[in-house]
Write an enzyme that holds these catalytic residues in place. Sequence first.
Site, PDB file in Angstrom:
ATOM      1  N   ASP A   1      22.935   3.931 -49.732  1.00 43.68           N
ATOM      2  CA  ASP A   1      23.174   2.988 -50.827  1.00 43.68           C
ATOM      3  C   ASP A   1      23.864   3.643 -52.018  1.00 43.68           C
ATOM      4  O   ASP A   1      24.725   3.066 -52.661  1.00 43.68           O
ATOM      5  CB  ASP A   1      21.846   2.396 -51.317  1.00 43.68           C
TER       6      ASP A   1
ATOM      7  N   ASP B   1      27.270   2.584 -53.710  1.00 38.25           N
ATOM      8  CA  ASP B   1      27.349   2.150 -55.098  1.00 38.25           C
ATOM      9  C   ASP B   1      28.424   2.909 -55.852  1.00 38.25           C
ATOM     10  O   ASP B   1      29.115   2.359 -56.697  1.00 38.25           O
ATOM     11  CB  ASP B   1      26.004   2.369 -55.806  1.00 38.25           C
TER      12      ASP B   1
ATOM     13  N   LEU C   1      20.721 -31.657 -33.299  1.00 42.50           N
ATOM     14  CA  LEU C   1      20.449 -31.601 -31.864  1.00 42.50           C
ATOM     15  C   LEU C   1      19.218 -32.417 -31.506  1.00 42.50           C
ATOM     16  O   LEU C   1      18.293 -32.525 -32.308  1.00 42.50           O
ATOM     17  CB  LEU C   1      20.205 -30.149 -31.441  1.00 42.50           C
TER      18      LEU C   1
ATOM     19  N   GLU D   1      20.779 -19.640 -26.848  1.00 39.33           N
ATOM     20  CA  GLU D   1      20.841 -18.849 -28.084  1.00 39.33           C
ATOM     21  C   GLU D   1      19.532 -19.005 -28.857  1.00 39.33           C
ATOM     22  O   GLU D   1      18.826 -19.992 -28.688  1.00 39.33           O
ATOM     23  CB  GLU D   1      21.986 -19.352 -28.987  1.00 39.33           C
TER      24      GLU D   1
ATOM     25  N   LYS E   1      17.402 -20.109 -31.894  1.00 38.62           N
ATOM     26  CA  LYS E   1      17.590 -21.142 -32.914  1.00 38.62           C
ATOM     27  C   LYS E   1      17.110 -20.551 -34.241  1.00 38.62           C
ATOM     28  O   LYS E   1      15.905 -20.419 -34.486  1.00 38.62           O
ATOM     29  CB  LYS E   1      16.793 -22.400 -32.555  1.00 38.62           C
TER      30      LYS E   1
ATOM     31  N   ARG F   1      25.671 -28.664 -44.671  1.00 40.71           N
ATOM     32  CA  ARG F   1      25.808 -29.757 -43.717  1.00 40.71           C
ATOM     33  C   ARG F   1      25.722 -31.110 -44.427  1.00 40.71           C
ATOM     34  O   ARG F   1      26.419 -32.051 -44.069  1.00 40.71           O
ATOM     35  CB  ARG F   1      24.701 -29.627 -42.666  1.00 40.71           C
TER      36      ARG F   1
ATOM     37  N   LYS G   1      23.076 -24.750 -24.596  1.00 41.41           N
ATOM     38  CA  LYS G   1      24.390 -25.413 -24.703  1.00 41.41           C
ATOM     39  C   LYS G   1      25.126 -25.314 -23.372  1.00 41.41           C
ATOM     40  O   LYS G   1      25.141 -24.237 -22.763  1.00 41.41           O
ATOM     41  CB  LYS G   1      25.254 -24.710 -25.765  1.00 41.41           C
TER      42      LYS G   1
ATOM     43  N   LYS H   1      12.157 -26.602 -29.077  1.00 44.38           N
ATOM     44  CA  LYS H   1      11.441 -26.202 -30.293  1.00 44.38           C
ATOM     45  C   LYS H   1      10.124 -25.537 -29.916  1.00 44.38           C
ATOM     46  O   LYS H   1       9.352 -26.088 -29.130  1.00 44.38           O
ATOM     47  CB  LYS H   1      11.149 -27.429 -31.164  1.00 44.38           C
TER      48      LYS H   1
ATOM     49  N   CYS I   1     -19.866 -19.562 -64.368  1.00 46.90           N
ATOM     50  CA  CYS I   1     -20.495 -19.520 -65.694  1.00 46.90           C
ATOM     51  C   CYS I   1     -20.761 -20.913 -66.274  1.00 46.90           C
ATOM     52  O   CYS I   1     -21.243 -21.033 -67.397  1.00 46.90           O
ATOM     53  CB  CYS I   1     -19.646 -18.701 -66.654  1.00 46.90           C
TER      54      CYS I   1
HETATM   55  S1  IVH Z   1      24.397 -25.397 -32.472  1.00 49.61           S
HETATM   56  C1  IVH Z   1      25.216 -30.202 -33.073  1.00 49.61           C
HETATM   57  N1  IVH Z   1      23.217 -23.082 -32.417  1.00 49.61           N
HETATM   58  O1  IVH Z   1      19.664 -26.021 -35.518  1.00 49.61           O
HETATM   59  C2  IVH Z   1      24.629 -29.086 -33.786  1.00 49.61           C
HETATM   60  N2  IVH Z   1      22.457 -24.688 -33.983  1.00 49.61           N
HETATM   61  O2  IVH Z   1      19.601 -29.454 -34.996  1.00 49.61           O
HETATM   62  C3  IVH Z   1      25.075 -27.821 -33.139  1.00 49.61           C
HETATM   63  N3  IVH Z   1      20.656 -23.892 -35.448  1.00 49.61           N
HETATM   64  O3  IVH Z   1      21.678 -28.054 -37.509  1.00 49.61           O
HETATM   65  C4  IVH Z   1      24.302 -26.706 -33.608  1.00 49.61           C
HETATM   66  N4  IVH Z   1      20.527 -21.876 -34.609  1.00 49.61           N
HETATM   67  O4  IVH Z   1      21.260 -25.703 -38.299  1.00 49.61           O
HETATM   68  C5  IVH Z   1      23.255 -24.292 -32.993  1.00 49.61           C
HETATM   69  N5  IVH Z   1      22.288 -20.960 -32.297  1.00 49.61           N
HETATM   70  C6  IVH Z   1      22.340 -22.163 -32.862  1.00 49.61           C
HETATM   71  C7  IVH Z   1      21.489 -22.521 -33.914  1.00 49.61           C
HETATM   72  C8  IVH Z   1      21.565 -23.812 -34.453  1.00 49.61           C
HETATM   73  C9  IVH Z   1      20.049 -22.702 -35.515  1.00 49.61           C
HETATM   74  C10 IVH Z   1      20.316 -25.058 -36.290  1.00 49.61           C
HETATM   75  C11 IVH Z   1      21.506 -25.749 -36.923  1.00 49.61           C
HETATM   76  C12 IVH Z   1      21.440 -27.171 -36.467  1.00 49.61           C
HETATM   77  C13 IVH Z   1      20.030 -27.287 -35.942  1.00 49.61           C
HETATM   78  C14 IVH Z   1      19.999 -28.181 -34.718  1.00 49.61           C
END
Ligand code: IVH
Length: 669
Positions: A31, A35, A81, A110, A112, A133, A282, A306, A403
């Site tokens: 660091d 700096d 999603l 991936e 989330k 968003r 996906k 989830k 008290c």
């Molecule tokens: S793809 C159509 N990939 O999860 C939305 N989303 O409801 C496509 N999120 O609003 C999103 N990690 O904020 C995607 N690897 C990931 C993600 C991700 C987090 C969040 C994103 C989105 C919500 C899904």
Amino acid sequence: MNDQLRIDELRSKLRTYDYHYHVLDDPILDDEQYDRLFRELVDLETLHPEWASPDSPTQRVGGVLAEGFDKVSHVIPMLSLGNVFSVGEIAEFDERVRAVAGDDVAYVCEMKIDGLAISLHYEQGFLVQGATRGNGTVGENITINLRTIRAIPLSLQEPQSLEVRGEAYLPHKSFRALNALRQEEGLALFANPRNAAAGSLRQLDPRVVAKRGLSFFAYALPDAKGIVQSQHEALLYMQKLGFPVNPYFALCHTVSDIVSYVEKAEKLRETLPYDIDGVVIKVNAFSVQEQLGYTAKSPRFSVAYKFTAQKVHSRLQRIEWSVGRTGVVTPTAVIEPVLLAGTTVSRASLHNEDVIKEKDVRLGDIVVVQKAGDIIPEIVGPVISERTGAEVPIDYPTLCPACYTPLVRLTDEAAWRCLNESCPAQQVEKLIHFASRQAMNIDGMGEAVVEALYHAGLVHDVTDFYTLDKNVLLRLERMGEKSASKLIDAIVKSKEQPLERVLIGLGIRHVGEKVAKMLAATFSSMDVLMQASQSELQAISDVGPKMAQSIVQYFAHEANRERVMRLQALGLTMKSTALEQNLYDGPFTAKTVVVTGTFTAMTRQDVVSQIEQQGGKVSSSVSKKTDYVIYGQDAGSKLTKAQQLLRDLPDLSLHILTESEFLTMLKEK
Ligand code: IVH
């Protein structure tokens, strides 16, 4: 090397270091070195405003305050999603996909990330717009805030024009640091990293955002068809352009591949330095994604699995009311013991009266208990369907449980307080705090011993610790010769604790570790600090009006002044770190110094205190007697006058220093 080349070199070096640190998570410079280069670049850019560049690493700190955020439309809507919660639901999703796309499908799984979806627009390789968003069609332009996130490239490796979407998030480390600071400052804590990230990005002052330690993961190229053909290629391509892409993505071909990815993710979740709340699945090929299309709200080619929250049911048996050091009365729910996330839980937080009322929790209720991250378990609410009618509403006490003084609720506070200074519960808590590790660190003086000493009438006030002797301690139950001697040694040793620890120990409201350190570094002794005025205190960086007022009020109290004097008389040294530093000569000892302009690495007050701590004199005007002029950005007439003096009288012992030259001299001390 001429200045222009050096500027280019510094920018490119700093960009590389940022990339290694924030994108690859593999720092290659410490660091301090970073700096130093950063300050050199700031100085050169100040000298040469004509070479300013929007993608310079110096342009991240954020200068101008926003008045509000403009709206921006998302040409390609930012959808959300659909959620799935079980293996069965994952299999149903896979069936729906195969029904349209045939049997040869591949998925990308991936993590989330639990943050906020962000859209970034680059034109010819430069970041031109960053937005939230919002409602999916219209978001807010928060470019100035997103520019402060070092994981977000300001310019790309290739001069592309494209949109990248991803998640802005707050790593656990930043979250903890932020909440610790807020606690010290008496501000409401953020409930979780996601809320903290959202709150941070809504800030109108980008300098505040820059300090929050946000980060970013890129996960989508919404208009990528001309460049790549699948999600997997998109991730690799974004990586190549310099974006941080979460490393745990994987190609999966079957439901069982996906399920084992989910299982791995659930385990990994415990160790990751940021929050994830599920897995995103996906369809890989963009051609298949197109075939599947969208519903009104979300794509058909992707779902979010989830993680289920860690929640259990238990019965609320009773409420325990406890009085804290500052008199705040807090409720703790006592529940029938249950197993939750691997530990047996029998107590859970209920926060305050407003929370109890809002949730309408009653004694005897079956309640939902949850553990969120590393925060203590909390009561989510009652399970109404389990009510039998025998449940009893919770009465909030009107008298202090220790008290019996009537409690008061101060304006702007959700807490009820006992204002009785000699409330025994508060006194015990104050004593425990004084002896605790973060304050005077009296080894062996834990909660149980303090309570025993208090109830035996041996210690009422922190000063009483220093009048104890071994024979008195031996009167306590379960106190042997050896532990008594050890405890006395620890008490004696604590007399040498520095000023900052005594300040923490006194428990002045709003004075936590950070502020105590700052006070101790600024004031030469407790006596000087006790005389300090509100404005003198406020001149210290990070000391706001509320803190300054609380310190002044504390010392205005006769009993508090007497306590401090007694501690001094009992042999506490309360050495200030400022005094310690004063013992060493530095380049500014006995020199007259003028400080002018705005500084980047420290506040002007910091510069002044550094000079004063070396025994230098800070003066407000430049004359022949001035030894040093230290200037920051936008320095005006004082700098010009010094330059003029030097031109006229070259033999003067006057030196003109930039901020970075000043810092280098400080280090050489
Ligand atoms: S793809 C159509 N990939 O999860 C939305 N989303 O409801 C496509 N999120 O609003 C999103 N990690 O904020 C995607 N690897 C990931 C993600 C991700 C987090 C969040 C994103 C989105 C919500 C899904």
